[in-house]
Design a protein around this motif. Sequence first.
Motif, PDB file in Angstrom:
ATOM      1  N   ARG A  91     -56.137  38.583   8.109  1.00 52.08           N
ATOM      2  CA  ARG A  91     -54.857  39.230   8.224  1.00 52.08           C
ATOM      3  C   ARG A  91     -55.434  39.865   9.713  1.00 52.08           C
ATOM      4  NH1 ARG A  91     -53.535  44.031   7.759  1.00 52.08           N
ATOM      5  NH2 ARG A  91     -55.253  44.388   6.185  1.00 52.08           N
ATOM      6  N   ARG A  92     -56.123  40.772   9.745  1.00 49.13           N
ATOM      7  CA  ARG A  92     -56.550  41.586  11.029  1.00 49.13           C
ATOM      8  C   ARG A  92     -57.009  40.482  12.234  1.00 49.13           C
ATOM      9  NH1 ARG A  92     -59.630  46.586   8.397  1.00 49.13           N
ATOM     10  NH2 ARG A  92     -60.182  47.012  10.457  1.00 49.13           N
ATOM     11  N   THR A  93     -57.718  39.427  12.084  1.00 53.75           N
ATOM     12  CA  THR A  93     -57.925  38.652  12.983  1.00 53.75           C
ATOM     13  C   THR A  93     -56.771  38.058  13.518  1.00 53.75           C
ATOM     14  OG1 THR A  93     -60.107  38.219  12.124  1.00 53.75           O
ATOM     15  CG2 THR A  93     -59.288  36.522  13.623  1.00 53.75           C
ATOM     16  N   SER A  94     -55.739  37.426  12.439  1.00 56.68           N
ATOM     17  CA  SER A  94     -54.670  37.017  12.886  1.00 56.68           C
ATOM     18  C   SER A  94     -53.733  38.044  13.998  1.00 56.68           C
ATOM     19  CB  SER A  94     -53.801  36.495  11.860  1.00 56.68           C
ATOM     20  OG  SER A  94     -54.472  35.727  10.942  1.00 56.68           O
ATOM     21  N   LEU A  95     -53.733  39.006  13.543  1.00 50.70           N
ATOM     22  CA  LEU A  95     -52.713  40.116  14.281  1.00 50.70           C
ATOM     23  C   LEU A  95     -53.498  40.276  15.697  1.00 50.70           C
ATOM     24  CD1 LEU A  95     -52.148  42.777  11.599  1.00 50.70           C
ATOM     25  CD2 LEU A  95     -50.382  41.435  12.666  1.00 50.70           C
TER      26      LEU A  95
END
Length: 297
Positions: free
Chosen positions: A220-224
Amino acid sequence: MSEANTVPTIGVTGATGNIGGAVARSLVEARRGNDAGPSLRLIVRDASRAPVFEGSNADVSVVTASYGDRESGIRALEGVDVLFMVSAAESPDRVAEHVQFVQSALEAGVSHIVYTSFTGAGPAAGFTLARDHGATERVIQASGIDFTFLRDNFYLDVLPLWAGEDGVIRGPAGDGLIAAVARADVVDSAVAVLLHPERHRNAVYELTGGEALTFADVARRTSLLTGRSLRFENETVDEAYASRAHYGAPDFIVDAWVSTYTGIRDGELAAVSDDVVVLTGHPQRTLEDVLAGSVAR
């Protein structure tokens, strides 16, 4: 270190790699403007790939050696006071190579080994390669040479790279947590120890990030931050072996790949330590810090 030689010599293995190379660069920087700084010996397998430090007043030499070769190991290590020993590449012979290199260090008169180990190192580790690290730690301790063990967790830098081309990180990790650490924090910690080894004699440090993440968090945080859509897909152990079979890797490598996730699932890599802060004086880098640096490059 003899009384006649007031400038210590630090041997750095793995200087062509990410950790060893960055440690070497940081040690060279520590020498700038300080003629009493350490002499540096880069111990590599291929001298043509050794880093070159232009415009530096650092005393840097390059020697070639292989961990499993007694004679080259002794030649490379003679005169080295403190050895930064980066673990060898994964192979069925890795522990035997480590054993020989430690023996070479003993014969060459090395007084202190700083070894890059792994979280949970020991014979009972679920992650199979951590057992190799535990065996190496025991060999170093038995040698009588002073030691410092830097037990790194997995690197924050590589976790997003475990996603396939489809953007899916697959493995039997469930909701297990991983206190992954930034490579740069490992480098900073190692340099702090190497510059003042007497303060860290026979110490064991757990190098982790400042938080524990699930793979769903990582995705999730990499995608953001990057804009690349990642997600985590939990697998059973049988599914994990089946999904990796097409690589044709040796059994011990596939076991290591799968046990990476089961070790996380079982909580072996979840504990957060403040040893990075204690050693470096700065807070641990976050996943966002690491990703921001990658995007900037």
